[in-house]
Write a protein that holds these residues in place. Structure first.
Motif, mmCIF file in Angstrom:
data_model
loop_
_atom_site.group_PDB
_atom_site.id
_atom_site.type_symbol
_atom_site.label_atom_id
_atom_site.label_comp_id
_atom_site.label_asym_id
_atom_site.label_seq_id
_atom_site.Cartn_x
_atom_site.Cartn_y
_atom_site.Cartn_z
ATOM 1 N N THR A 20 21.454 -5.737 -20.688
ATOM 2 C CA THR A 20 22.438 -5.904 -19.618
ATOM 3 C C THR A 20 22.786 -4.551 -19.006
ATOM 4 N N ALA A 21 22.820 -4.500 -17.683
ATOM 5 C CA ALA A 21 23.224 -3.303 -16.947
ATOM 6 C C ALA A 21 24.288 -3.696 -15.935
ATOM 7 N N TYR A 22 25.271 -2.834 -15.737
ATOM 8 C CA TYR A 22 26.395 -3.110 -14.837
ATOM 9 C C TYR A 22 26.373 -2.124 -13.667
ATOM 10 N N ARG A 23 26.744 -2.613 -12.504
ATOM 11 C CA ARG A 23 26.860 -1.775 -11.315
ATOM 12 C C ARG A 23 27.771 -2.441 -10.317
ATOM 13 N N SER A 24 28.175 -1.696 -9.291
ATOM 14 C CA SER A 24 28.997 -2.248 -8.213
ATOM 15 C C SER A 24 28.095 -2.907 -7.178
ATOM 16 N N ALA A 25 28.618 -3.894 -6.502
ATOM 17 C CA ALA A 25 27.848 -4.576 -5.459
ATOM 18 C C ALA A 25 27.637 -3.638 -4.269
ATOM 19 N N THR A 26 26.474 -3.755 -3.644
ATOM 20 C CA THR A 26 26.205 -2.969 -2.443
ATOM 21 C C THR A 26 26.930 -3.589 -1.247
ATOM 22 N N ALA A 27 26.940 -2.859 -0.148
ATOM 23 C CA ALA A 27 27.595 -3.366 1.056
ATOM 24 C C ALA A 27 26.925 -4.635 1.558
ATOM 25 N N GLN A 28 25.604 -4.705 1.457
ATOM 26 C CA GLN A 28 24.880 -5.904 1.893
ATOM 27 C C GLN A 28 25.204 -7.093 0.990
ATOM 28 N N GLU A 29 25.320 -6.841 -0.298
ATOM 29 C CA GLU A 29 25.665 -7.921 -1.216
ATOM 30 C C GLU A 29 27.087 -8.413 -0.977
ATOM 31 N N PRO A 47 16.770 -11.757 -0.668
ATOM 32 C CA PRO A 47 15.976 -10.562 -0.312
ATOM 33 C C PRO A 47 16.577 -9.257 -0.815
ATOM 34 N N LEU A 48 17.798 -9.277 -1.315
ATOM 35 C CA LEU A 48 18.447 -8.059 -1.805
ATOM 36 C C LEU A 48 18.166 -7.810 -3.283
ATOM 37 N N GLN A 49 17.498 -8.740 -3.947
ATOM 38 C CA GLN A 49 17.219 -8.615 -5.370
ATOM 39 C C GLN A 49 15.803 -8.090 -5.584
ATOM 40 N N ASP A 50 15.546 -7.559 -6.786
ATOM 41 C CA ASP A 50 14.233 -6.967 -7.054
ATOM 42 C C ASP A 50 13.144 -8.025 -7.195
ATOM 43 N N GLY A 51 13.514 -9.265 -7.495
ATOM 44 C CA GLY A 51 12.540 -10.349 -7.558
ATOM 45 C C GLY A 51 11.655 -10.352 -8.780
ATOM 46 N N LEU A 52 11.972 -9.538 -9.789
ATOM 47 C CA LEU A 52 11.149 -9.504 -10.993
ATOM 48 C C LEU A 52 11.282 -10.797 -11.775
ATOM 49 N N GLY A 54 11.871 -13.110 -14.687
ATOM 50 C CA GLY A 54 12.661 -12.936 -15.883
ATOM 51 C C GLY A 54 13.945 -12.165 -15.689
ATOM 52 N N SER A 55 14.165 -11.602 -14.497
ATOM 53 C CA SER A 55 15.404 -10.867 -14.240
ATOM 54 C C SER A 55 16.494 -11.820 -13.776
ATOM 55 N N LEU A 56 17.726 -11.394 -13.892
ATOM 56 C CA LEU A 56 18.872 -12.222 -13.528
ATOM 57 C C LEU A 56 20.003 -11.320 -13.042
ATOM 58 N N THR A 57 20.597 -11.686 -11.911
ATOM 59 C CA THR A 57 21.718 -10.943 -11.358
ATOM 60 C C THR A 57 22.939 -11.845 -11.313
ATOM 61 N N VAL A 58 24.028 -11.387 -11.905
ATOM 62 C CA VAL A 58 25.276 -12.141 -11.920
ATOM 63 C C VAL A 58 26.301 -11.388 -11.074
ATOM 64 N N TYR A 59 26.865 -12.071 -10.083
ATOM 65 C CA TYR A 59 27.877 -11.490 -9.206
ATOM 66 C C TYR A 59 29.246 -12.041 -9.591
ATOM 67 N N ILE A 60 30.221 -11.155 -9.698
ATOM 68 C CA ILE A 60 31.586 -11.546 -10.041
ATOM 69 C C ILE A 60 32.447 -11.424 -8.792
ATOM 70 N N VAL A 61 33.049 -12.527 -8.385
ATOM 71 C CA VAL A 61 33.902 -12.543 -7.198
ATOM 72 C C VAL A 61 35.359 -12.683 -7.644
ATOM 73 N N PRO A 62 36.307 -12.264 -6.810
ATOM 74 C CA PRO A 62 37.728 -12.381 -7.177
ATOM 75 C C PRO A 62 38.141 -13.822 -7.448
ATOM 76 N N GLU A 63 39.138 -13.987 -8.267
ATOM 77 C CA GLU A 63 39.612 -15.317 -8.635
ATOM 78 C C GLU A 63 40.049 -16.109 -7.410
ATOM 79 N N ALA A 64 40.596 -15.430 -6.395
ATOM 80 C CA ALA A 64 41.085 -16.108 -5.194
ATOM 81 C C ALA A 64 39.993 -16.353 -4.151
ATOM 82 N N SER A 65 38.762 -15.969 -4.443
ATOM 83 C CA SER A 65 37.681 -16.135 -3.468
ATOM 84 C C SER A 65 37.456 -17.609 -3.165
ATOM 85 N N SER A 66 37.210 -17.907 -1.905
ATOM 86 C CA SER A 66 36.933 -19.286 -1.472
ATOM 87 C C SER A 66 35.445 -19.601 -1.479
ATOM 88 N N LEU A 67 34.643 -18.649 -1.980
ATOM 89 C CA LEU A 67 33.201 -18.859 -1.982
ATOM 90 C C LEU A 67 32.819 -20.020 -2.890
#
Length: 470
Positions: A20-29, A47-52, A54-67
């Motif tokens: 597991t590796a952690y980072r901040s979301a980019t502006a495009q993300e 298109p913003l992911q490496d596409g490898l 077996g890889s997996l990207t998990v995005y954490i959004v704020p609790e109040a997000s309407s997404l």
């Protein structure tokens, strides 16, 4: 870095390593995560992911997000990403969502159940469930046959546009699996083909019923008419659409609890599936016979595609209510589901090569004064080198390369085992034939006899194991 070991028997276990590796979301993300719906965000993030593989990207959004929709805290998309709703209070966000992230990783990767299914030959029988025995074993190729069974052509003139249905539903699924194996698809129409089981008439519903316990007995009589597996070099997946004869219409399938199966279909492990397609008959003398029947292929292919997924071991474990998993659509396969399949097939291929080379070594050890041709030795070396490469690629997280190496290992090991030069050992001069032929032939016949016994067991198992209503 986290490791989880899954024991299979006293001598075999599989260790899964999660990095597991952690980072901040980019502006495009961040812009993608600000879209109106989570489905739009999932497509924009691709298109913003490496596409490898077996890889997996998990995005954490704020609790109040309407997404995320109301009541949903985790969204798993069609590709290789997931979205998690953050905790309501400020604090250590990563610690707060750690349990959800681990659950996501287990859902979208190599699970203990998929390990057991891939290595079912090494798992004690008492630990194997129906779901473990359902998928087809790994193979370099598969043949898929769609059959329309019309037992009553005098009453039904059945038309099905199977070519368009395969193009629209099956081919997109197989295109995604082209990385796994080669596929051939064919179809046929069989007239006067009966199921071999007499359905029971139910007076209350004025219909005919097939109970769950009678389903295993449906397949064997029909299989004799199919003819597809007789000359096939690869496993054959059979999908049968059965239009009941007029005297047994309508015909419905019951599950073990006596309830009607919604899809009116069932599948059999490592064989295929059958769907019963009822025809609405007009009142007597209102329509001339045979009655023209245009099959609703959308309804049919949705069932067959679901069965096809199960037969390849692509299934989803039950998830909590707050989890939302995106439907893969007509392709029938999400990108992360392909990764799960590749993991399983890679491990299974490595195990198959190990078994094949061990059998070859034991066989040759029983034969004295044998000269191994350079071709056989080279294939053995290639198989061993490919297995080592596959394990190395797996350890490095390069799933695609690991799977390709495992396929090459299977090919080389089979070439070594079935090399024609070994069969030449069966020829001897007439004066030596009786003295040497028998002791040499028996060890070489053992693998063939074992294969034959396995085929007979699988054929018999279809009569013993219950088919599963869909």
């Amino acid at each position: 870095m986290r490791e989880e070991e899954t024991p299979l028997n006293l001598r075999t276990s599989v260790t899964a390593r999660y990095e597991t590796a952690y980072r901040s979301a980019t502006a495009q993300e961040e812009a993608a995560l600000a879209l109106g719906t989570v489905q739009e965000a999932d497509a924009a993030l691709l298109p913003l992911q490496d596409g490898l593989l077996g890889s997996l990207t998990v995005y954490i959004v704020p609790e109040a997000s309407s997404l995320l929709p109301q009541g949903v805290s985790v969204y798993i998309g069609k590709h290789r990403s997931a979205v998690v709703r953050g905790p309501p209070a400020a604090g250590d966000v990563l610690t707060a969502v750690n349990a959800q992230v681990r659950h996501i990783a287990q859902t979208m990767s190599f699970t203990p159940d998929s390990i057991a299914a891939a290595l079912s030959d090494r798992v004690p029988l008492d630990k194997l469930g129906l779901d473990t025995r359902r998928p087809f074993k790994s193979s370099l190729g598969y043949e898929i046959t769609f059959s329309l069974l019309n037992p009553d052509p005098k009453s039904h003139d059945v038309r099905w546009d199977i070519e368009a249905a395969v193009r629209g539903y099956v081919q997109p699924f197989l295109d995604k699996l082209s990385f796994v194996a080669n596929f051939t698809v064919d179809s046929q129409i069989l007239y006067y083909a009966m199921l071999g089981v007499t359905p029971r008439f139910d007076k209350d519903s004025s219909s005919f019923l097939l109970s769950a316990h009678s389903l295993p007995h449906v397949i064997n009589p029909v299989e004799a008419r199919l003819g597809s597996s007789a000359a096939s070099l690869f496993p054959v997946l059979n999908f049968l659409l059965y239009v009941p004869e007029r005297a047994h219409s309508p015909l419905y399938i019951q599950d073990r609890d006596g309830a009607l199966v919604k899809t009116n279909a069932f599948h059999s492990p490592r064989w295929g599936g059958i769907m019963v397609y009822n025809v609405k008959h007009p009142a007597a003398d209102e329509a001339p016979l045979p009655l023209r029947v245009d099959v609703d292929m959308v309804q049919v292919m949705e069932v067959f595609l679901a069965q096809l997924r199960l037969l390849f071991g692509i299934s989803r474990a039950p998830l909590p209510r707050e989890f939302l998993v995106e439907n893969p659509g007509n392709t029938g396969l999400a990108a992360w589901e392909l990764d799960c399949l590749l993991w399983a097939r890679t491990v299974e291929n490595v195990a198959t090569v190990s078994t094949t080379l061990t059998s070859l070594a034991e066989l040759l050890d029983k034969i004295g004064n044998i000269v191994i041709k350079d071709d056989v030795a080279s294939e053995v070396y290639r198989a061993v080198a490919a297995v080592q490469q596959a394990l190395g690629e797996l350890a490095a997280g390069r799933l695609g390369a690991a799977f390709q190496a495992s396929k090459e290992a299977v090919t080389s090991s089979e070439r070594a085992f079935f090399d024609p030069s070994l069969l030449h050992l069966l020829y001897f001069p007439d004066d030596q034939k009786f003295a040497i032929y028998i002791p040499l032939f028996l060890p070489m016949a053992v693998p063939l006899l074992l294969s034959l016994a396995k085929m007979l067991r699988e054929a018999g198992r279809r009569g013993k194991e219950p088919a599963k209503a869909d």
